[in-house]
Design an enzyme around this catalytic site. Structure first.
Site, PDB file in Angstrom:
ATOM      1  N   GLU A   1     -10.608   6.864   4.546  1.00 50.86           N
ATOM      2  CA  GLU A   1      -9.582   6.339   5.459  1.00 50.86           C
ATOM      3  C   GLU A   1      -9.715   6.951   6.850  1.00 50.86           C
ATOM      4  O   GLU A   1     -10.840   7.130   7.340  1.00 50.86           O
ATOM      5  CB  GLU A   1      -8.204   6.530   4.823  1.00 50.86           C
ATOM      6  CG  GLU A   1      -8.136   5.817   3.456  1.00 50.86           C
ATOM      7  CD  GLU A   1      -6.757   5.778   2.853  1.00 50.86           C
ATOM      8  OE1 GLU A   1      -6.650   5.876   1.638  1.00 50.86           O
ATOM      9  OE2 GLU A   1      -5.771   5.613   3.607  1.00 50.86           O
TER      10      GLU A   1
ATOM     11  N   ASP B   1       0.861  -1.158   0.000  1.00 48.66           N
ATOM     12  CA  ASP B   1       0.000   0.000   0.000  1.00 48.66           C
ATOM     13  C   ASP B   1       0.914   1.229   0.000  1.00 48.66           C
ATOM     14  O   ASP B   1       2.146   1.109   0.008  1.00 48.66           O
ATOM     15  CB  ASP B   1      -0.954  -0.043   1.218  1.00 48.66           C
ATOM     16  CG  ASP B   1      -2.159   0.853   1.012  1.00 48.66           C
ATOM     17  OD1 ASP B   1      -3.158   0.677   1.716  1.00 48.66           O
ATOM     18  OD2 ASP B   1      -2.095   1.734   0.121  1.00 48.66           O
TER      19      ASP B   1
END
Ligand code: GLC
Length: 736
Positions: free
Chosen positions: A508, A305
């Protein structure tokens, strides 16, 4: 054979031979992919292989930093030719300037041209984006409901259709790697990424993950199962905080959606930024190699990521130096580092580690070989460029599909006194912060990362939908929720009020919400409306279940959960509110009364002390009609349990129902979920119509991990009497 024939034959042999010599194996599409990979690897230098293990942000090719603008020749040369970097990505919101379909296609073609024409071996570049609910970086693309809403449709075929459509748009613009679908489960609504998941259950989520993979990859766009694994249960609910998962929970709950995605052929997997049981996943050889490859058989590419190898030093603090972190992560099983801004440092460090023997050359060949394999699978060597005109043509409004997805996601939670559908209303007052704010219907990952520019996406708000879709003779009036006087004045003349509340967009950790509450002014608005004494219909735009003060929750006569419905929010809600569509959504998560109950899922272990029941259970949703079930028979076959159910529409309107089959487990010497979904089917029935359906529950849905506290066994079906339930009816079946 005459001399002339011999000469002719000799000539042909020479010609074909010369062709073969001129055309290396890796450029020969008739060769098996494995041979093409091996041939290409054998021609590559170490630096070129390391370049294929690297992905940078497209802004590095525009400004050598974060700035967006035209691609710069010297940056293309530096990163794609000199460094041989094989992949580029748009971080949330990055794209060409101007942000148009033509500009996207021209941008990816320009990148490709440098890689192919100036790269020594002509290895095509691969471009990645987060197209998580449409081609959502591209202004003009239709936005679909986020995954949580798609999950409420319980309709894998529809989800596959949406994914295929998105894949076509991605393919047409040269963005062939999609960092989707999320295969994490939404089991903690405090988490800022809850709406990106397909909900709390691994069968429903797994079915939709697989559908998305099939849809995307049918258009030769690579899907990415993310974020492997255990990202959805952060301690305390905040994004990227540590997760502690019992081995049996990992096997029984968190891995199955990824397994479903792998069975659907997912080509890539993205590692979880967080940690599991004290080990950051980017440093876990157990998870990234022993489990993902050894146990689950994954053969594709594992990508990190965003900047997550650096995080091993700076955030998780498990590595003293960047070099230690790179060695740890690449040897654990990360093939490609998504290093948006710092590729030079990464490539230099990686090279030193290989030359020092801390990363085996065989590991480099394995990682780079997987990337080449992926590029061959995507047809990039044969069709590296896109048609700009095709990109412009294909990005057209997909209103029908987006509306269908929104319609099937809308979930009716309350409908006292049959307030809905609104049939005997002459004047309707519409108000609330979400009634005319497109960013709230789009959610995060819309044009930009946090969705603040979501209003640039094409779409119709609730207010517009009601104004355009009102039946003849119905007047729709709007009042600004902040103007109490206008509200009161308009309400006086209204027969009913539609109030739209919900969450501002987020992505997020910006989306963490530990209380499940909305901003206080939204509850105040509901109180003010209550005082006006008109029937209230509440429409919620949210990426999670929300908590209301008890006295307020039943103020509205009717409540609709719209999730984050995307471009066609307004047209879909108008059809539901005015009765042109009978809502069929079913909750893909448990709706708690208070977030203090969380984690609180339907498949929790038996409650020792009766826990407060949820506000609405997993699978819940009302309809404008009614359905009745008659459980007919159940039988075990070698691979499944089959259950025949008759479903009848006992009401006065056509409608769709989601028939859900649950199992309860026999006593097995260790805990089992109080219930588990093992099968489901959606049926559309006319009033009075009945239909017998066969629900097929794969046997692996009955599997559990046997053994004691830290058992590392894999799940298996244990013999015993299993009680199956549909609605209120049960039937037992013996499994051997
Ligand atoms: C983000 C997300 C991930 C996304 C990636 C690239 O941090 O965690 O889901 O694919 O970065 O945008």
């Amino acid at each position: 054979m005459t001399r002339i024939w011999r000469f002719a034959l000799a000539w042909v042999v020479c010609f074909v031979g010369s062709l073969a010599l001129a055309q290396p194996i890796y450029k020969d599409p008739t060769q098996p992919v494995e041979k093409r990979v091996a041939d290409l690897l054998s021609r590559m230098t170490l630096e070129e292989k390391l370049g294929q293990m690297t992905q940078i942000a497209v802004s590095k090719l525009m400004s050598d930093g974060w700035g967006l603008g035209p691609l710069k020749a010297e940056l293309l040369e530096r990163y794609l030719v000199q460094r041989g970097i094989g992949a580029v990505l748009s971080g949330g919101g990055m794209g060409p300037v101007p942000n148009t379909p033509r500009a996207w296609a021209e941008m990816t073609n320009a990148i490709q041209r440098v890689a192919l024409e100036k790269g020594r071996l002509g290895i095509p570049s691969l471009y990645g984006v987060d197209a998580v609910h449409g081609h959502n970086n591209l202004v003009g693309a239709t936005l679909y409901p986020h995954n949580l809403g798609l999950a409420a449709t319980w309709n894998p075929a529809l989800v596959e259709q949406v994914a295929r459509r998105v894949g076509q748009e991605l393919r047409a613009t040269g963005t062939l790697w999609n960092f989707a679908p999320v295969a994490d489960l939404g089991r903690d609504p405090r988490w800022g990424r809850f709406y990106e998941t397909f909900g709390e259950d691994s069968l429903l989520a797994g079915s939709l993950v697989a559908a998305t993979v099939r849809g995307l990859q049918a258009t030769q766009v690579a899907a990415t199962l993310k974020h492997f694994v255990g990202y959805g249960q952060p301690l305390g609910g905040t994004d990227r905080s540590p997760a502690f998962l019992a081995p049996r929970s990992l096997q029984e709950v968190w891995l199955p959606p990824f397994r479903a995605g792998l069975e659907a052929g997912a080509l890539t997997v993205m590692a979880n930024s967080g940690s599991v049981n004290g080990v950051p996943v980017h440093a876990s050889r157990y998870l990234l190699t022993e489990v993902l490859r050894g146990q689950m058989g994954f053969k594709g590419v594992v990508i990190s990521d965003w900047n997550d190898i650096d995080k091993l030093v700076n955030d998780h603090k498990v590595a003293a130096t960047f070099a230690d972190a790179v060695a740890l992560s690449i040897n654990a099983g990360v093939d490609v580092y998504m290093v948006p801004m710092e590729a030079d440092r990464y490539l230099q460090t990686l090279k030193e580690l290989v030359e020092a023997g801390r990363i085996p050359r065989a590991r480099v060949d394995e990682a780079a070989g997987r990337v080449l394999w992926l590029k061959f699978q995507l047809g990039l060597f044969e069709r590296p460029y896109v048609e700009v005109a095709e990109a412009e043509k294909i990005i057209e409004a997909q209103r029908t599909l987006a509306k269908q997805a929104a319609l099937e996601s809308i979930t009716l939670l309350e409908n006292a006194a049959f307030t809905l559908p609104l049939t005997n209303v002459r004047t309707l007052l519409v108000t609330g912060p979400a009634a005319a704010d497109k960013t709230m219907q789009m959610g995060g990952w819309s044009i930009d990362w946090q969705g603040k520019e979501g209003a640039k996406a094409p779409g119709i708000t609730l207010l517009e939908g009601l104004q355009k879709g009102a039946p003849k003779g119905v007047k729709v009036a709007y009042a600004d929720p902040r103007d109490a006087r206008a509200l009161a004045a308009t309400a006086r003349a209204a027969d009913a009020v539609v109030v739209a509340l919900g969450e501002k967009p987020y992505a997020e950790s910006e989306g963490n919400n530990l209380s499940g509450e909305l901003p206080a002014e939204q509850y105040k608005l509901l109180r003010d409306l209550k005082a006006l004494g008109k029937p209230i219909v509440l429409v919620l735009f949210a990426g999670r279940p929300l908590v209301f003060p008890p006295d307020l929750w039943l103020t509205p006569k009717a409540i609709l959960m719209a999730y984050l419905p995307g471009s066609e929010a307004g047209s879909a809600l108008a059809d539901v509110l005015f009765g042109r569509y009978n809502p069929s959504g079913r909750l893909p998560f448990t709706w708690p009364r208070l977030f203090a109950q969380v984690p609180f899922t339907y498949d929790r272990y038996p409650d020792i002390y009766p826990k407060a029941e949820p506000l609405y259970p997993f699978g819940y949703g009302l309809s404008y009609t009614d359905f009745a079930y008659r459980l007919q028979a159940a039988r075990a076959t070698p691979n499944a349990v089959e259950v025949d159910v008759e479903v009848r529409n006992t009401g006065k309107r056509a409608g769709s129902d989601v028939v859900q089959l649950y199992t309860r487990f026999p006593p097995l010497g260790f805990l089992a979920p109080r219930e588990r979904l093992v099968g489901f089917a959606k049926v559309n029935l006319e009033p009075g119509q009945a239909r017998s359906i066969k629900l097929i529950a794969p046997l692996d849905r009955f599997a559990l991990v046997p053994g004691d506290v830290f058992s590392l066994e894999t799940p298996r079906v244990l013999p015993g009497r299993y009680v199956l339930r549909v609605g209120e009816q049960t039937v037992a079946v013996d499994l051997r």
